[in-house]
Design a protein around this motif. Structure first.
Motif: not given
Length: 574
Positions: A73-74, A112-116, A328-337
């Motif tokens: 993603v990054y 939720l971290c990614g969404v925030i 980029a960090i938020g999208l990484t966490n969303i996709m990581g979930s």
């Protein structure tokens, strides 16, 4: 016109997809450097990810589940060529008390971290990070390093049933020392010795002169390469020793144990959980249990990553886009979930390795991600034999550089009051990490508010009182300003006129305007004058709009003093 529109769209696309800024210029030289850097970081991240999952209280495979999505993603959305996203010691420690060893809670927290974080990026709320001061950050990282390091002592000693809370952990670790396993102690100390030795060798080579003969430089480069992948080497060696011991029927070491095989399935994150007794924990219940973690973890994740990206951007002469990094960090966490990851952020250690091995673009992350995926696909059965003592040694050596106790000395020399948020954060973090961060931020905010409410005011007497303000006039300062005016003018003996020097005032609000109206009325009643000087256009516009009674202003203090002593006549427009 159409040409300008095309340029605008091109710039917008490059802003949203930073990969477009370097991909058209990609070449074989960059590919070579990216492959070397990606392989090196990959050999670093695999043992670290396994170890950090232990810190988070999760099965070791979840460390690897969290280590590859950010690489891909990054590469598309990130603006730093050096940074690598994945599990870190800090994030693992922060997540541990909220997820309680439950993978479902970990995955929901990641989502939720990614969404925030993504929401913050879209709303451009990155400025909120500015309220976490440097003393708070350093207090937290120092305490986290101590907490994480001591938390691994139990694995070095081979102890079991040690509580997670720091003070109880200290007590029970010392209490159970007689139960230590000799095999774990010897292996753990040997791993620590090897890692420390290789770290010292690498640091000495980093600072070595470049003018050595070619053969010596080649040997140094080889040693440097081995030192860079020291974590992988020590885990491989320790696993080989443990495997040899197990197949001969000797159980000398505490092992990682059974791990899930293969790649994680790509599926929607679970939004509920059914526990052993049949009780269903709903999404809202999980969110409530995560509580303050939904504020602390997204903010600290972004703060850590952007700070690292800025540091390496400055070192390597390029700029990053903070809001794009946040996205980029938020999208990484969303996709990581979707692949069962727990929250990730930028890793300072792996980013340093990436930079030092000469990475050219974020494409180096693709190679790192492939290494992690190959490990998940083919090496998971071997992870059963990894000794916990070796992972503990990796963690201790990884976090020990964060224990920078030069910071309190620097704070003492520069501004002693900044020691207060540092100490509050540092000490409270041993109780609960999240409370330490919140406590430090609150103390920093109170210090900031005190500065706003009690700005420095220079008072001078020229037969007329002169108050020189050094900051904006906002509502917290109202009472303080009023008290000074009464003390040095209206209630002075004898009462005197006042000059208010506003040359440093760049903002003013309604509360202050209202208080100035009341003060001007008091000056009128006593037959005295209050004159403003050095008003900036924006402040003057506000005061003129407010239609203050007997409002008078001049360009300078000297002009006001001359006016009040009767030397010239006042002719400024009202």
């Amino acid at each position: 016109m159409e040409h300008l529109t095309g340029l605008h769209w091109n710039a917008a696309l490059r802003s949203c997809f930073p990969i477009l800024t370097w991909l058209p210029r990609y070449n074989l030289t960059w590919l070579k450097m990216d492959v070397i850097a990606g392989l090196t970081v990959g050999l670093t991240v695999v043992p670290q990810a396994l170890a950090y999952a232990e810190v988070a209280g999760l099965p070791v495979q979840y460390g690897l589940y969290s280590a590859f999505m950010g690489c891909f993603v990054y590469c598309i959305f990130g603006t730093s060529k050096d940074i690598t996203l994945g599990p870190t010691a800090i994030m693992s420690l922060l997540c541990s008390p909220y997820i309680g060893g439950d993978p479902v809670f970990a995955v929901v927290l990641t989502l939720l971290c990614g969404v925030i974080q993504t929401g913050m990026a879209l709303l451009r709320l990155g400025f909120l990070l500015d309220f976490i001061s440097y003393p708070v950050i350093k207090g937290f990282t120092c305490a986290a390093a101590v907490t994480i390091s001591f938390g691994q002592v139990k694995n070095i000693l081979g102890l079991k049933e040690i509580p997670q809370q720091f003070f109880l952990q200290v007590y029970y670790t010392f209490h159970k020392i007689p139960e230590a396993r000799v095999g774990d102690v010897i292996l753990g100390l040997c791993c620590l010795f090897f890692l420390i030795t290789m770290t010292l060798m690498k640091n000495s080579l980093d600072s070595a002169e470049e003018e050595a003969p070619l053969l010596i430089r080649s040997a140094q480069r080889l040693v440097w390469s081995f030192a860079t992948i020291r974590n992988a080497l020590v885990v491989i060696a320790a696993t080989a020793v443990a495997y040899s011991s197990e197949v001969t029927g000797h159980h000398f070491f505490s092992l990682t144990g059974k791990t899930a095989k293969g790649l994680p399935p790509f599926k929607a994150p679970p939004l509920s959980e059914t526990v052993a007794n049949g009780t269903v924990i709903t999404f809202s219940d999980i969110a409530k249990d995560l509580g303050g973690g939904l504020a602390v973890i997204p903010l600290m994740g972004v703060l850590e990553s952007i700070a690292i990206a800025k540091a390496f951007g400055s070192k390597n002469n390029y700029r990053i886009d903070a809001n794009q990094e946040l996205f980029a960090i938020g999208l990484t966490n969303i996709m990581g979930s979707f692949v069962s990851a727990y929250p990730v952020t930028g890793s300072f250690g792996r980013t340093a390795v990436n930079s030092q091995t000469g990475v050219s673009t974020p494409a180096g992350g693709i190679v790192t991600g492939i290494i992690v995926l190959l490990s998940l696909a083919f090496l998971m059965p071997l992870f059963f034999f990894i000794p916990k003592a070796s992972l503990a040694a990796v963690i201790i050596c990884a976090v020990s550089p964060m224990m920078d106790f030069r910071v309190p000395v620097q704070l003492w020399r520069v501004k002693r009051l900044d020691l207060l948020p540092f100490l509050v954060t540092f000490l409270v973090s041993f109780w609960e990490v999240q409370y330490g961060i919140v406590g430090g931020v609150v103390v920093s905010a109170l210090m900031l508010l005190h500065i706003m409410a009690r700005p420095k005011v220079k008072v001078s007497d020229h037969g007329v009182a002169v108050l020189e303000l050094d900051s904006g006039l906002n509502f917290p300062v109202t009472e303080h300003l009023s008290r000074l005016v009464y003390t040095h003018a209206l209630h002075a003996s004898p009462p005197r006129c006042l000059v208010l020097d506003c040359s440093h005032v760049s903002s003013i609000d309604f509360t202050v305007v209202y208080e100035l109206t009341e003060l001007l009325k008091q000056f009128q009643l006593t037959g005295l004058s209050l004159i403003f000087t050095g008003l900036k256009p924006s402040v003057l516009k506000v005061l003129l709009t407010a239609d203050l009674p007997a409002f008078r202003h001049t360009d300078s203090v000297d002009e006001a003093l001359q006016l009040l002593t009767g030397i010239i006549h006042y002719d400024q427009p009202l």
